[in-house]
Design a protein around this motif. Structure first.
Motif, short mmCIF file in Angstrom:
data_model
loop_
_atom_site.label_atom_id
_atom_site.label_comp_id
_atom_site.label_asym_id
_atom_site.label_seq_id
_atom_site.Cartn_x
_atom_site.Cartn_y
_atom_site.Cartn_z
N HIS A 383 0.84 -1.21 0.00
CA HIS A 383 0.00 0.00 0.00
C HIS A 383 0.88 1.26 0.00
O HIS A 383 1.92 1.29 0.69
CB HIS A 383 -0.88 0.02 1.25
CG HIS A 383 -1.90 -1.06 1.28
ND1 HIS A 383 -2.86 -1.23 0.31
CD2 HIS A 383 -2.09 -2.07 2.18
CE1 HIS A 383 -3.60 -2.27 0.60
NE2 HIS A 383 -3.16 -2.81 1.73
N HIS A 385 0.46 4.04 1.51
CA HIS A 385 0.67 4.63 2.85
C HIS A 385 1.79 3.88 3.59
O HIS A 385 2.51 4.46 4.39
CB HIS A 385 -0.64 4.65 3.65
CG HIS A 385 -1.23 3.31 3.91
ND1 HIS A 385 -2.24 2.77 3.13
CD2 HIS A 385 -0.96 2.37 4.85
CE1 HIS A 385 -2.57 1.59 3.59
NE2 HIS A 385 -1.79 1.31 4.63
N ASP A 386 1.93 2.59 3.30
CA ASP A 386 3.00 1.83 3.97
C ASP A 386 4.36 2.16 3.38
O ASP A 386 5.37 2.20 4.09
CB ASP A 386 2.72 0.33 3.86
CG ASP A 386 1.52 -0.08 4.72
OD1 ASP A 386 0.77 -0.98 4.30
OD2 ASP A 386 1.32 0.52 5.80
MN MN Z 1 -1.66 -1.22 5.06
#
Ligand code: MN
Ligand code: HGY
Ligand code: MN
Ligand code: MN
Length: 400
Positions: A383, A385-386
């Motif tokens: 992801h 955001h990660d």
């Molecule tokens: Mn995540």
């Protein structure tokens, strides 16, 4: 020390640009020294220069971006070559996260950060070839004689970069330590909906290239009792080690015969030759030794019994490696600040260049989640955001 504020869009933009070199479906095909790999490295060198780093290609094809300082500085990075069918983030994430932290640090008067993309981490010529050469675990002239599965030597492959590479190696003494950011390549963080893994140890790995040579003959007229069938030998070998490992291994031990090439590989010919790689990994050096003894004894006994010739070549051995406690503690504090309650300390079942660099200097690693735990697969993904949060943790740990 001032905080290092990374630029998420620049991080994600460079990750997508790196993905474009050797793009295939949603992943990449960018094996060491391939056109795509060399083009990617030349692009990385340009981005390093724009970040105020001096790009240096060493004789093994490792690419370093070195800051203009004579103070030892932290080194961060990973690898930008890929598996024959690679994910877009394996290795690439750590290189771009390091580059982003290096330039963000330079923009805010933070500490100098050196960046590296090691060559052939994915093992076209064995495993972790570039960092084994740089750390002295594998002499360059010995590496030059190693051939890939198509029979091309490391010397021939690296000749494609001859115009880019300098004659000497960057001295490890220029660096105070090494931190590698990497995707987890397993399901632990994603299953737990956590963002960060701080690695405490990396498993050890061994691999052997093996060849069983029998006698190529007619599949219809050759009685079973007189055959010297190389594939049947390999099949018996696999069954025998699976049986003999049962009392030696734990649920964390893994072993793989991932590459097999039969000659002449035709349905009406008794296979005369089987080339294969046997690779095994565990956190215990003793257990790796015990498994190696079983592998070698089983191969010798089976080849003897079946009239097959055994050749063993290109041994790879990287020991189980503990991460440096001081650098690890910095990552833990950074993870708790950036992702409170959404991080853990964990071992690495995948191998990384940090395992080699740890032989020369303090080394540590952090992970970001792999969606579904999938890696070494075109569909590997993380992801956004990660990806950003991992770079923020890296920045915070380096700025500390
Ligand atoms: Mn995540
Ligand atoms: O195989 C490994 O562990 C690494 O991803 N090359
Ligand atoms: Mn990797
Ligand atoms: Mn990999």
């Amino acid at each position: 020390m001032p905080p290092i504020n990374i630029n998420p869009d620049r991080l994600l933009g460079d990750l997508q640009k790196l993905r474009s070199f050797g793009a295939r479906q949603s992943g990449v095909v960018r094996p060491a020294f391939s056109e795509a790999d060399i083009a990617a490295r030349e692009w990385l060198a340009g981005r390093m220069r724009e970040a105020g780093l001096e790009p240096v290609f060493d004789p093994a094809g490792n690419l370093f971006g070195v800051p203009q300082t004579d103070r030892p500085c932290i080194l961060s990075g990973s690898h930008s070559d890929s598996q024959p069918e690679g994910g877009w983030l394996d290795g690439a994430y750590g290189v771009i996260a390091a580059l982003e932290v290096a330039r963000a640090s330079a923009e805010t008067g933070g500490p100098p950060v050196a960046v590296v993309s090691f060559q052939d981490e994915e093992g076209r010529f064995g495993a972790l070839t570039g960092s084994r050469i740089w750390t002295g675990a594998l002499p360059l002239d010995e590496a030059d004689g190693i051939t890939d599965l198509e029979g091309r030597s490391f010397a021939e492959a690296r000749a494609a970069m001859a115009g880019l590479c300098v004659a000497g190696f960057i001295q490890p003494g220029r660096f105070s330590g090494f931190i590698e950011a990497h995707i987890e390549q397993g399901p632990v963080l994603d299953d737990a909906a956590e963002s960060i893994g701080v690695v405490n140890a990396i498993v050890g790995i061994r691999s052997l290239q093996m060849r069983f040579t029998g006698h190529q003959n007619h599949a219809g007229t050759t009685p079973m009792a007189v055959r010297r069938d190389a594939f049947q030998g390999l099949a018996a070998f696999t069954g025998a080690i699976n049986r003999d490992f049962a009392d030696v291994v734990t649920p964390a031990t893994v072993w793989t015969i991932g590459h097999v090439a039969l000659q002449p590989n035709a349905s009406s010919i008794v296979p005369g030759q089987a080339d294969f790689t046997v690779q095994w990994r565990d956190g215990s050096a003793d257990r790796l030794d015990h498994m190696e003894a079983i592998i070698r004894e089983t191969a010798m006994r089976l080849c003897d019994d079946r009239g097959l010739q055994l050749d063993i070549s290109n041994p790879v051995a990287v020991p189980p490696t503990e991460m440096d406690a001081t650098l690890r503690a910095r990552l833990e504090r950074a993870a708790e600040t950036t992702a409170p309650g959404a991080w853990r300390i964990m071992p690495s079942g995948a191998l990384h260049d940090a395992a080699n660099v740890a032989r020369l200097m303090p080394a540590a690693m952090l992970f970001v989640p792999s969606i579904g735990g999938v890696s070494h697969n075109f569909s590997e993904d993380t992801h956004k955001h990660d990806l950003v949060r991992g770079a923020e943790v890296l920045a915070r740990a380096i700025a500390e």
